[in-house]
Write a protein that holds these residues in place. Structure first.
Motif, PDB file in Angstrom:
ATOM      1  N   ILE A 169      28.010  88.488  72.713  1.00 17.19           N
ATOM      2  CA  ILE A 169      26.692  89.914  71.488  1.00 17.19           C
ATOM      3  C   ILE A 169      27.071  90.372  71.095  1.00 17.19           C
ATOM      4  O   ILE A 169      26.576  91.134  69.238  1.00 17.19           O
ATOM      5  CB  ILE A 169      25.787  89.831  72.482  1.00 17.19           C
ATOM      6  CG1 ILE A 169      24.881  89.576  73.341  1.00 17.19           C
ATOM      7  CG2 ILE A 169      24.727  90.811  71.846  1.00 17.19           C
ATOM      8  CD1 ILE A 169      23.443  89.546  74.279  1.00 17.19           C
ATOM      9  N   ASP A 170      28.028  90.851  71.184  1.00 10.04           N
ATOM     10  CA  ASP A 170      29.182  92.204  70.221  1.00 10.04           C
ATOM     11  C   ASP A 170      29.582  91.427  68.974  1.00 10.04           C
ATOM     12  O   ASP A 170      29.422  92.240  68.203  1.00 10.04           O
ATOM     13  CB  ASP A 170      30.084  93.050  70.905  1.00 10.04           C
ATOM     14  CG  ASP A 170      30.053  93.361  71.926  1.00 10.04           C
ATOM     15  OD1 ASP A 170      29.068  93.852  71.936  1.00 10.04           O
ATOM     16  OD2 ASP A 170      31.384  94.021  72.803  1.00 10.04           O
ATOM     17  N   VAL A 204      16.834  83.683  66.215  1.00  6.18           N
ATOM     18  CA  VAL A 204      16.781  83.310  67.813  1.00  6.18           C
ATOM     19  C   VAL A 204      18.576  82.394  67.984  1.00  6.18           C
ATOM     20  O   VAL A 204      18.916  81.914  67.273  1.00  6.18           O
ATOM     21  CB  VAL A 204      15.389  82.384  68.336  1.00  6.18           C
ATOM     22  CG1 VAL A 204      15.749  81.260  69.222  1.00  6.18           C
ATOM     23  CG2 VAL A 204      14.162  83.178  67.972  1.00  6.18           C
ATOM     24  N   PHE A 205      18.726  82.903  68.939  1.00  8.65           N
ATOM     25  CA  PHE A 205      20.077  82.867  69.493  1.00  8.65           C
ATOM     26  C   PHE A 205      19.996  82.148  71.026  1.00  8.65           C
ATOM     27  O   PHE A 205      19.499  82.523  72.169  1.00  8.65           O
ATOM     28  CB  PHE A 205      21.166  83.707  69.600  1.00  8.65           C
ATOM     29  CG  PHE A 205      21.682  84.570  68.658  1.00  8.65           C
ATOM     30  CD1 PHE A 205      22.450  84.329  67.289  1.00  8.65           C
ATOM     31  CD2 PHE A 205      20.282  85.898  67.900  1.00  8.65           C
ATOM     32  CE1 PHE A 205      22.507  84.627  66.112  1.00  8.65           C
ATOM     33  CE2 PHE A 205      21.301  86.503  66.983  1.00  8.65           C
ATOM     34  CZ  PHE A 205      22.645  85.846  66.098  1.00  8.65           C
ATOM     35  N   PHE A 206      20.701  81.583  71.802  1.00 13.17           N
ATOM     36  CA  PHE A 206      20.458  80.300  72.327  1.00 13.17           C
ATOM     37  C   PHE A 206      21.973  80.606  73.248  1.00 13.17           C
ATOM     38  O   PHE A 206      23.031  80.753  72.808  1.00 13.17           O
ATOM     39  CB  PHE A 206      20.132  78.819  72.852  1.00 13.17           C
ATOM     40  CG  PHE A 206      19.257  78.604  72.452  1.00 13.17           C
ATOM     41  CD1 PHE A 206      17.929  78.804  72.964  1.00 13.17           C
ATOM     42  CD2 PHE A 206      19.088  77.532  72.698  1.00 13.17           C
ATOM     43  CE1 PHE A 206      16.835  79.284  72.696  1.00 13.17           C
ATOM     44  CE2 PHE A 206      17.240  76.410  72.491  1.00 13.17           C
ATOM     45  CZ  PHE A 206      16.339  78.086  72.628  1.00 13.17           C
ATOM     46  N   ILE A 207      21.952  81.836  74.696  1.00  9.76           N
ATOM     47  CA  ILE A 207      23.055  81.811  75.066  1.00  9.76           C
ATOM     48  C   ILE A 207      23.638  81.257  76.334  1.00  9.76           C
ATOM     49  O   ILE A 207      22.858  82.349  77.660  1.00  9.76           O
ATOM     50  CB  ILE A 207      23.396  83.441  74.687  1.00  9.76           C
ATOM     51  CG1 ILE A 207      23.585  84.226  73.825  1.00  9.76           C
ATOM     52  CG2 ILE A 207      24.635  83.593  75.285  1.00  9.76           C
ATOM     53  CD1 ILE A 207      23.759  85.649  73.218  1.00  9.76           C
ATOM     54  N   SER A 208      23.981  80.533  76.680  1.00  7.60           N
ATOM     55  CA  SER A 208      23.703  79.675  77.905  1.00  7.60           C
ATOM     56  C   SER A 208      25.064  79.283  78.553  1.00  7.60           C
ATOM     57  O   SER A 208      26.244  78.751  77.716  1.00  7.60           O
ATOM     58  CB  SER A 208      22.923  78.506  78.019  1.00  7.60           C
ATOM     59  OG  SER A 208      23.335  77.686  79.212  1.00  7.60           O
ATOM     60  N   GLY A 209      25.483  79.417  79.808  1.00  9.22           N
ATOM     61  CA  GLY A 209      26.856  79.195  81.036  1.00  9.22           C
ATOM     62  C   GLY A 209      26.252  77.316  80.981  1.00  9.22           C
ATOM     63  O   GLY A 209      27.458  77.256  80.733  1.00  9.22           O
ATOM     64  N   LEU A 247      21.307  79.715  66.252  1.00 11.36           N
ATOM     65  CA  LEU A 247      22.354  79.281  66.547  1.00 11.36           C
ATOM     66  C   LEU A 247      22.853  79.496  68.044  1.00 11.36           C
ATOM     67  O   LEU A 247      21.883  79.899  68.617  1.00 11.36           O
ATOM     68  CB  LEU A 247      24.293  80.779  66.084  1.00 11.36           C
ATOM     69  CG  LEU A 247      24.860  80.641  66.560  1.00 11.36           C
ATOM     70  CD1 LEU A 247      25.472  79.379  65.827  1.00 11.36           C
ATOM     71  CD2 LEU A 247      25.757  81.956  66.363  1.00 11.36           C
ATOM     72  N   SER A 248      23.326  78.442  68.180  1.00 12.84           N
ATOM     73  CA  SER A 248      23.357  78.430  70.017  1.00 12.84           C
ATOM     74  C   SER A 248      24.594  78.396  70.549  1.00 12.84           C
ATOM     75  O   SER A 248      25.696  77.683  69.768  1.00 12.84           O
ATOM     76  CB  SER A 248      22.862  76.337  70.435  1.00 12.84           C
ATOM     77  OG  SER A 248      21.685  76.348  70.260  1.00 12.84           O
ATOM     78  N   PHE A 271      18.486  84.153  74.503  1.00 15.15           N
ATOM     79  CA  PHE A 271      17.878  83.060  75.343  1.00 15.15           C
ATOM     80  C   PHE A 271      18.943  83.158  76.259  1.00 15.15           C
ATOM     81  O   PHE A 271      20.040  82.248  75.189  1.00 15.15           O
ATOM     82  CB  PHE A 271      16.886  82.192  75.084  1.00 15.15           C
ATOM     83  CG  PHE A 271      15.457  82.908  74.065  1.00 15.15           C
ATOM     84  CD1 PHE A 271      14.484  82.881  75.269  1.00 15.15           C
ATOM     85  CD2 PHE A 271      15.157  82.966  73.125  1.00 15.15           C
ATOM     86  CE1 PHE A 271      13.176  82.778  74.033  1.00 15.15           C
ATOM     87  CE2 PHE A 271      14.153  83.799  72.375  1.00 15.15           C
ATOM     88  CZ  PHE A 271      13.160  83.223  73.476  1.00 15.15           C
ATOM     89  N   ASP A 272      19.028  83.095  77.278  1.00 16.87           N
ATOM     90  CA  ASP A 272      19.796  82.221  78.668  1.00 16.87           C
ATOM     91  C   ASP A 272      18.767  80.662  77.961  1.00 16.87           C
ATOM     92  O   ASP A 272      17.572  80.634  77.871  1.00 16.87           O
ATOM     93  CB  ASP A 272      19.153  82.682  79.680  1.00 16.87           C
ATOM     94  CG  ASP A 272      20.063  81.986  80.350  1.00 16.87           C
ATOM     95  OD1 ASP A 272      21.095  81.564  81.121  1.00 16.87           O
ATOM     96  OD2 ASP A 272      19.491  81.445  81.465  1.00 16.87           O
TER      97      ASP A 272
END
Length: 244
Positions: free
Chosen positions: A166-167, A114-119, A136-137, A10-11
């Motif tokens: 993501i890799d 569930v992952f948060f991957i955000s700028g 994980l965030s 998730f962004d």
């Protein structure tokens, strides 16, 4: 038997949160007179107003906002930054999209990672991750040295950075991408959406939507969700973009 794990990436800004966490943090620092209000008036308000009036590109707005924000908080001590972060979480963190909040819970109930991957800054992303109980965030790394923000940022707002992260997650957690999910709203999420078997674009920017339409592979599998007021719509990728 497939032992690989299913993930949901998730962004946050514009995908879960209905605004920018960075903007809210900026406002709190001004409210508590840590930063001069003139910084907002001179550097940020024109960017925000342009986007809010639909006169500017959202992706460009976020990039320019990030640059101004980094400049403004360079040299601030960690305790001050953390205080403003806690105020954002206390007063603003519930301004999220209903669809995204509920789908996060569904993924958790299904045993997905569930992952948060955000700028957004890591100190905000981590707090948002704690609030929603995600696995994980990962946010943009704001480097602290001698208890002060140095002005150095390891970005996570662009497509390449998210793709590289993501890799790492695939390697670390043995993730099955074909059965995994990704949720995003801007072009910085494009490659993240493209990589998974179940991509969902939530309130996509025009740049992201155009890229989806021009990518046959992605357009054939993506779902596009629009949430406005109290209604959630699912639309096709070939929706017409009006040039007004």
């Amino acid at each position: 038997m497939n032992s690989k794990k299913i993930a949901a990436f998730f962004d946050i800004d514009g995908t879960l949160y209905r605004d920018s966490l960075m903007t809210e943090h900026f406002k709190k620092l001004i409210k508590y007179e840590v930063l001069d209000e003139k910084i907002w008036i001179n550097d940020i308000k024109p960017l925000y107003t342009g986007w809010d009036n639909r006169q500017g590109d959202y992706d460009n707005y976020l990039f320019e906002l990030s640059s101004a924000y980094v400049k403004a908080i360079t040299g601030l001590d960690k305790d001050t930054i953390d205080f403003a972060t806690n105020q954002v979480m206390k007063l603003k963190a519930d301004r999220v999209y209903k669809y995204t909040r509920e789908i996060i819970q569904k993924h958790k109930d299904s045993g997905h990672l569930v992952f948060f991957i955000s700028g957004s800054p890591d100190f905000l992303v981590n707090k948002m991750g704690e609030k929603h109980g995600v696995f994980l965030s990962v946010g943009s790394g704001y480097i602290i040295k001698n208890n002060k923000f140095t002005g150095t940022v390891i970005p996570m707002w662009d497509s390449e950075s998210k793709n590289n992260m993501i890799d790492e997650l695939i390697s670390t957690y043995d993730i099955d991408l074909e059965n995994s999910y990704a949720y995003g709203d801007t072009n910085g999420d494009y490659r993240m959406l493209k990589r998974v078997g179940n991509p969902i674009a939530i309130n996509p920017s025009s740049e992201l939507l155009n890229n989806i339409k021009n990518d046959k592979e992605l357009s054939n599998k993506v779902n596009i969700i629009i949430e406005r007021k109290d209604v959630i719509y699912k639309i096709k990728p070939d929706v017409e973009i009006l040039d007004i």
